[in-house]
Design a protein around this motif. Structure first.
Motif, PDB file in Angstrom:
ATOM      1  N   VAL A 165      11.437  -8.282   8.743  1.00 14.13           N
ATOM      2  CA  VAL A 165      11.049  -8.605  10.123  1.00 14.13           C
ATOM      3  C   VAL A 165      10.350  -7.404  10.761  1.00 14.13           C
ATOM      4  CG1 VAL A 165      11.904  -9.167  12.433  1.00 14.13           C
ATOM      5  CG2 VAL A 165      12.857 -10.329  10.423  1.00 14.13           C
ATOM      6  N   LYS A 166      10.933  -6.229  10.628  1.00 11.80           N
ATOM      7  CA  LYS A 166      10.311  -5.026  11.184  1.00 11.80           C
ATOM      8  C   LYS A 166       8.989  -4.723  10.486  1.00 11.80           C
ATOM      9  CE  LYS A 166      14.511  -2.672  12.777  1.00 11.80           C
ATOM     10  NZ  LYS A 166      15.368  -1.470  12.616  1.00 11.80           N
ATOM     11  N   GLY A 167       8.956  -4.999   9.186  1.00  7.42           N
ATOM     12  CA  GLY A 167       7.729  -4.756   8.443  1.00  7.42           C
ATOM     13  C   GLY A 167       6.593  -5.645   8.903  1.00  7.42           C
ATOM     14  N   ASP A 168       6.879  -6.922   9.106  1.00  2.00           N
ATOM     15  CA  ASP A 168       5.851  -7.849   9.582  1.00  2.00           C
ATOM     16  C   ASP A 168       5.356  -7.448  10.959  1.00  2.00           C
ATOM     17  OD1 ASP A 168       6.106  -9.301   7.252  1.00  2.00           O
ATOM     18  OD2 ASP A 168       7.458 -10.798   8.126  1.00  2.00           O
ATOM     19  N   LYS A 169       6.283  -7.047  11.824  1.00  2.00           N
ATOM     20  CA  LYS A 169       5.907  -6.617  13.173  1.00  2.00           C
ATOM     21  C   LYS A 169       5.028  -5.372  13.114  1.00  2.00           C
ATOM     22  CE  LYS A 169       8.040  -5.400  17.643  1.00  2.00           C
ATOM     23  NZ  LYS A 169       7.544  -4.011  17.782  1.00  2.00           N
ATOM     24  N   MET A 170       5.392  -4.437  12.248  1.00  3.63           N
ATOM     25  CA  MET A 170       4.628  -3.212  12.114  1.00  3.63           C
ATOM     26  C   MET A 170       3.212  -3.490  11.634  1.00  3.63           C
ATOM     27  SD  MET A 170       5.268  -0.111   9.449  1.00  3.63           S
ATOM     28  CE  MET A 170       5.059  -1.334   8.166  1.00  3.63           C
ATOM     29  N   LEU A 171       3.055  -4.352  10.632  1.00  2.89           N
ATOM     30  CA  LEU A 171       1.718  -4.670  10.122  1.00  2.89           C
ATOM     31  C   LEU A 171       0.840  -5.261  11.218  1.00  2.89           C
ATOM     32  CD1 LEU A 171       2.407  -6.156   6.574  1.00  2.89           C
ATOM     33  CD2 LEU A 171       1.611  -3.858   7.166  1.00  2.89           C
ATOM     34  N   ALA A 207      -4.484  -3.025  10.425  1.00  2.68           N
ATOM     35  CA  ALA A 207      -5.335  -2.380   9.428  1.00  2.68           C
ATOM     36  C   ALA A 207      -5.782  -3.324   8.328  1.00  2.68           C
ATOM     37  CB  ALA A 207      -4.602  -1.188   8.813  1.00  2.68           C
ATOM     38  N   GLY A 208      -5.501  -4.621   8.484  1.00  3.39           N
ATOM     39  CA  GLY A 208      -5.926  -5.589   7.484  1.00  3.39           C
ATOM     40  C   GLY A 208      -5.300  -5.336   6.129  1.00  3.39           C
ATOM     41  N   GLU A 209      -6.100  -5.516   5.070  1.00  5.64           N
ATOM     42  CA  GLU A 209      -5.595  -5.392   3.711  1.00  5.64           C
ATOM     43  C   GLU A 209      -5.297  -3.945   3.317  1.00  5.64           C
ATOM     44  OE1 GLU A 209      -4.816  -7.848   1.402  1.00  5.64           O
ATOM     45  OE2 GLU A 209      -4.944  -9.013   3.252  1.00  5.64           O
ATOM     46  N   ARG A 210      -5.695  -2.976   4.132  1.00  8.18           N
ATOM     47  CA  ARG A 210      -5.393  -1.572   3.798  1.00  8.18           C
ATOM     48  C   ARG A 210      -3.934  -1.222   4.067  1.00  8.18           C
ATOM     49  NH1 ARG A 210      -7.308   2.688   6.123  1.00  8.18           N
ATOM     50  NH2 ARG A 210      -8.064   1.727   8.032  1.00  8.18           N
ATOM     51  N   ALA A 211      -3.227  -2.066   4.808  1.00  4.75           N
ATOM     52  CA  ALA A 211      -1.799  -1.829   5.071  1.00  4.75           C
ATOM     53  C   ALA A 211      -0.995  -2.996   4.523  1.00  4.75           C
ATOM     54  CB  ALA A 211      -1.553  -1.664   6.565  1.00  4.75           C
ATOM     55  N   ARG A 212      -0.044  -2.685   3.706  1.00  6.17           N
ATOM     56  CA  ARG A 212       0.838  -3.705   3.133  1.00  6.17           C
ATOM     57  C   ARG A 212       2.286  -3.263   3.297  1.00  6.17           C
ATOM     58  NH1 ARG A 212      -1.362  -7.360  -1.142  1.00  6.17           N
ATOM     59  NH2 ARG A 212      -3.633  -7.206  -1.096  1.00  6.17           N
ATOM     60  N   ALA A 234       2.326   7.075   7.637  1.00 11.48           N
ATOM     61  CA  ALA A 234       1.530   5.911   7.224  1.00 11.48           C
ATOM     62  C   ALA A 234       0.360   5.683   8.172  1.00 11.48           C
ATOM     63  CB  ALA A 234       2.418   4.670   7.161  1.00 11.48           C
ATOM     64  N   GLU A 235       0.597   5.787   9.474  1.00 10.22           N
ATOM     65  CA  GLU A 235      -0.472   5.607  10.459  1.00 10.22           C
ATOM     66  C   GLU A 235      -1.546   6.681  10.298  1.00 10.22           C
ATOM     67  OE1 GLU A 235       1.576   5.652  14.177  1.00 10.22           O
ATOM     68  OE2 GLU A 235       2.052   3.506  14.105  1.00 10.22           O
ATOM     69  N   ALA A 236      -1.122   7.920  10.047  1.00 11.52           N
ATOM     70  CA  ALA A 236      -2.086   9.008   9.876  1.00 11.52           C
ATOM     71  C   ALA A 236      -2.919   8.804   8.614  1.00 11.52           C
ATOM     72  CB  ALA A 236      -1.351  10.343   9.823  1.00 11.52           C
ATOM     73  N   PHE A 237      -2.301   8.342   7.544  1.00 11.65           N
ATOM     74  CA  PHE A 237      -3.045   8.055   6.304  1.00 11.65           C
ATOM     75  C   PHE A 237      -4.072   6.951   6.535  1.00 11.65           C
ATOM     76  CE2 PHE A 237       0.236   9.531   2.871  1.00 11.65           C
ATOM     77  CZ  PHE A 237       0.091  10.835   3.308  1.00 11.65           C
ATOM     78  N   LEU A 238      -3.662   5.899   7.223  1.00  6.53           N
ATOM     79  CA  LEU A 238      -4.585   4.806   7.518  1.00  6.53           C
ATOM     80  C   LEU A 238      -5.759   5.293   8.356  1.00  6.53           C
ATOM     81  CD1 LEU A 238      -1.969   2.006   8.277  1.00  6.53           C
ATOM     82  CD2 LEU A 238      -3.605   1.985   6.376  1.00  6.53           C
ATOM     83  N   ALA A 239      -5.466   6.131   9.337  1.00  4.37           N
ATOM     84  CA  ALA A 239      -6.522   6.669  10.203  1.00  4.37           C
ATOM     85  C   ALA A 239      -7.515   7.516   9.416  1.00  4.37           C
ATOM     86  CB  ALA A 239      -5.906   7.498  11.327  1.00  4.37           C
ATOM     87  N   GLU A 240      -7.059   8.106   8.301  1.00  8.39           N
ATOM     88  CA  GLU A 240      -7.932   8.930   7.470  1.00  8.39           C
ATOM     89  C   GLU A 240      -8.578   8.143   6.344  1.00  8.39           C
ATOM     90  OE1 GLU A 240      -8.908  12.078   7.864  1.00  8.39           O
ATOM     91  OE2 GLU A 240      -7.824  12.166   9.776  1.00  8.39           O
ATOM     92  N   GLY A 241      -8.409   6.816   6.352  1.00  5.70           N
ATOM     93  CA  GLY A 241      -9.131   5.968   5.418  1.00  5.70           C
ATOM     94  C   GLY A 241      -8.378   5.480   4.210  1.00  5.70           C
ATOM     95  N   ALA A 242      -7.101   5.839   4.064  1.00 10.07           N
ATOM     96  CA  ALA A 242      -6.331   5.426   2.895  1.00 10.07           C
ATOM     97  C   ALA A 242      -5.840   3.989   3.027  1.00 10.07           C
ATOM     98  CB  ALA A 242      -5.135   6.357   2.708  1.00 10.07           C
ATOM     99  N   ALA A 243      -5.510   3.397   1.894  1.00  7.51           N
ATOM    100  CA  ALA A 243      -4.771   2.135   1.845  1.00  7.51           C
ATOM    101  C   ALA A 243      -3.318   2.486   1.578  1.00  7.51           C
ATOM    102  CB  ALA A 243      -5.315   1.234   0.751  1.00  7.51           C
TER     103      ALA A 243
END
Length: 257
Positions: free
Chosen positions: A41-47, A52-57, A23-32
């Motif tokens: 809880v882990k998900g909120d912490k990870m975001l 990455a703003g709205e590109r990561a959900r 997921a981090e690599a995809f975000l770094a390459e411009g994907a949502a």
């Protein structure tokens, strides 16, 4: 501009380990990216950590439940307007054991978390991808899907089945512009490996697991998260349009094919 600029993706089991690295690599390459995993809880912490703003959900998802897997895929399409990449990464064991000692509950859990979740997510994703005449599905197999290590027969069986599933489905949808591949990592030292150790294999703890798997690899070491994620980025991109139905090893030379 990244190689996945403007693409949208969904990743199961994405809050830690290989899934998070992809997921981090995809975000770094411009994907949502929409990430699914059990813990909100882990998900909120990870975001918050990704920044990455709205590109990561994130959507809390239990991949042993068909309705959760399908809801996650639907949400990715709904939120992003299309679905370009699906990474069906979640998997593992709970209390693996040799077959004579394996319970029905463990067998069913391993079937659901590995193979069934992959089937549910694959089928749902293809519904969107075939309709738009493009897409990339990446299913997570394992080096254990290419060999039969004793003590983890349930896990190995599921990972082998994923390879066969990918090969069959690639031919079903190949003319639609959709590719379907499996990644087969060797040992990656994740939190899951640290927690489970050598359960079922007669290996006492993570150090023994690392030593065993490293001795079998041509590189003499475990595979890194970045190595797996880099292969996923390539397979998800436009340059890999001619690669489908493959079980791609990233295992330091462990598997014989």
């Amino acid at each position: 501009m990244g190689s996945l600029q403007g693409k949208t993706a969904v990743v199961t089991g994405g809050s830690a380990g290989i899934g998070r690295s992809i997921a981090e690599a995809f975000l770094a390459e411009g994907a949502a990216v929409l990430i699914g995993s059990r813990s909100q809880v882990k998900g909120d912490k990870m975001l918050a950590e990704l920044g990455a703003g709205e590109r990561a959900r994130f959507l809390a998802t239990d991949v042993t439940r068909q309705e959760d897997v399908e809801r996650l895929v639907d949400a990715a399409h709904h939120w992003f307007g299309r679905l370009d990449i699906a990474v069906l990464n979640a998997g593992g064991v709970r209390q693996s054991a040799p077959i004579l000692e394996m319970t029905d509950d463990e067998w069913q859990f391993e079937l659901d978390v590995n193979l069934n979740h992959t089937f549910w997510g694959l089928r749902r994703s293809l519904g969107y991808m075939v309709a738009q005449s493009s897409g990339r599905v990446i299913c997570m197999s394992s080096v254990e899907g290419k060999r039969g290590r004793p003590g983890i027969a349930g896990y190995a069986t599921n990972k082998a089945a994923i390879i066969t599933l990918v090969k069959a489905v690639a031919h079903e949808v190949g003319k639609s512009g959709v590719t379907v591949n499996a990644l087969c990592p060797g040992l990656v030292v994740t939190d899951l490996v640290a927690d489970r150790g050598g359960a079922g294999q007669g290996l006492a703890g993570v150090d023994a697991v690392v030593e065993k798997y490293s001795s079998e690899a041509a590189t003499g070491r475990p595979v890194t998260l970045d190595e797996v994620a880099s292969l996923a980025v390539f397979i998800a991109g436009d340059a890999a349009s001619g690669i489908t139905g493959q079980a791609l090893s990233v295992d330091g030379g462990t598997a014989q094919y």
